[in-house]
Design an enzyme around this catalytic site. Structure first.
Site, PDB file in Angstrom:
ATOM      1  N   GLY A   1       8.768  41.122  -1.639  1.00 48.03           N
ATOM      2  CA  GLY A   1       7.312  41.319  -1.576  1.00 48.03           C
ATOM      3  C   GLY A   1       6.626  40.116  -0.932  1.00 48.03           C
ATOM      4  O   GLY A   1       5.770  40.260  -0.049  1.00 48.03           O
ATOM      5  N   HIS A   2       7.018  38.909  -1.373  1.00 47.58           N
ATOM      6  CA  HIS A   2       6.440  37.704  -0.764  1.00 47.58           C
ATOM      7  C   HIS A   2       6.799  37.628   0.717  1.00 47.58           C
ATOM      8  O   HIS A   2       5.967  37.254   1.555  1.00 47.58           O
ATOM      9  CB  HIS A   2       6.976  36.435  -1.441  1.00 47.58           C
ATOM     10  CG  HIS A   2       6.601  36.295  -2.887  1.00 47.58           C
ATOM     11  ND1 HIS A   2       7.517  36.414  -3.904  1.00 47.58           N
ATOM     12  CD2 HIS A   2       5.409  36.043  -3.477  1.00 47.58           C
ATOM     13  CE1 HIS A   2       6.905  36.227  -5.067  1.00 47.58           C
ATOM     14  NE2 HIS A   2       5.630  36.012  -4.840  1.00 47.58           N
TER      15      HIS A   2
ATOM     16  N   LYS B   1      -0.127  44.435  -5.357  1.00 47.92           N
ATOM     17  CA  LYS B   1       0.342  44.594  -6.744  1.00 47.92           C
ATOM     18  C   LYS B   1      -0.627  43.909  -7.714  1.00 47.92           C
ATOM     19  O   LYS B   1      -0.913  44.424  -8.774  1.00 47.92           O
ATOM     20  CB  LYS B   1       1.754  44.051  -6.943  1.00 47.92           C
ATOM     21  CG  LYS B   1       2.297  44.482  -8.309  1.00 47.92           C
ATOM     22  CD  LYS B   1       3.669  44.014  -8.544  1.00 47.92           C
ATOM     23  CE  LYS B   1       3.706  42.573  -8.925  1.00 47.92           C
ATOM     24  NZ  LYS B   1       3.077  42.270 -10.239  1.00 47.92           N
TER      25      LYS B   1
END
Ligand code: PAF
Length: 282
Positions: A36-37, A149
């Site tokens: 995700g990062h 998120k």
């Protein structure tokens, strides 16, 4: 790739790149980096000339009984991931460099920060806005990248940037999920195998919410009730909230709105997970 621990060193580098007319992108993180990062870094790499990632486990955003001490730290691996993603500079300050003794200033928003996550984690967002403000001041980015998120967080940062006239464009990147739907989070590694299995109820509830939003007779309220029912039917998961709210104000909705978001926070053992889905009403 350059790695700097001192704000003054970062400022010098940034100054020379800004003078050269380069577009600076910032990806703020607390480390324990996952795909995700990396998706945020990839997006910054595509849009900016000089990409800075910060890695700082910010003590100010953890409450007294939260997981600051056990929050995962993996600097060596994180630096490798940053390098592979084409990051130009990683800023990894110590807490003493970010919060000098005697510091008195903080950035605090009064509305959006007090609802939902803010009710369950009372000073959390004050810590987030303060550290993000400092990171913006140190790195002077043209764009800053955040994940969807943390939906409420990105909304709060947008509000802060607009209220304080910061010339930073906030870019929100889509949630990255495991194949079975669990949203990637640095905290997923705390889950026991049984809790990992149970954690899928979050994605199931959000998928149900989207399915219901496409049914003409359902309202935000009836959808939220059915999401909560799914949690009541699942053992070992303690729901903090499951709501369908306005996607900009986070207020409760009546009728079938143009833009809504389903937001969930739930605890599995000692691990607290959040997830969300923007709903399309038809
Ligand atoms: O989302 C996070 O990881 C943190 O809240 C942030 C934005 C890096 C601030 O510490």
């Amino acid at each position: 790739m350059q790695v700097e621990v001192l704000p003054s060193a970062v400022r010098n580098v940034v100054h020379s790149h800004r003078c050269g007319g380069r577009r600076i992108g910032l990806v703020p993180t607390m480390g324990a980096l996952h795909v995700g990062h990396v998706s945020l870094m990839d997006a910054a790499r595509r849009n900016c000339d000089f990409v800075i990632a910060s890695i700082f486990v910010n003590p100010l955003q953890f409450g007294p009984n939260e997981d600051l001490e056990r929050y995962p730290r993996s600097l060596e691996k994180d630096l490798q991931k940053c390098e592979a993603a084409g990051v130009d500079l990683v800023f990894t300050p110590q807490a003493s460099q970010m919060y000098a003794p005697g510091a008195e200033s903080e950035v605090r928003l009064t509305g959006l920060t007090r609802m939902l996550e803010g009710r369950h984690r009372p000073s959390h967002f004050d810590g987030v806005t303060t550290v993000v403000a400092k990171l913006f001041n140190i790195t002077l980015p043209d764009q800053a990248y955040f994940g969807q998120k943390d939906y409420q967080q990105q909304l709060i940062i947008r509000r802060m940037v607009s209220d304080l006239d910061w010339g930073v464009e906030i870019v929100t990147c889509p949630i990255v999920r495991e194949d079975d739907g669990l949203a990637l989070s640095s905290r997923n590694r705390y889950l026991s195998p049984a809790d990992r299995e149970r954690s899928l109820v979050l994605f199931r509830a959000l998928s149900l919410a989207q399915e219901l939003a496409e049914t003409a007779s359902e309202t935000p309220d009836s959808i939220a009730r059915q999401m909560r029912q799914l949690f009541s039917d699942t053992d070992g998961v303690d729901l903090d909230y499951a709501v369908v709210v306005d996607c900009k104000t986070l207020e409760l909705l009546t009728g079938r709105p143009e833009c809504a978001v389903a937001l969930i926070a739930a605890r599995l053992g000692k691990t607290r997970l959040i997830d969300n889905q923007i709903l399309r009403f038809r």
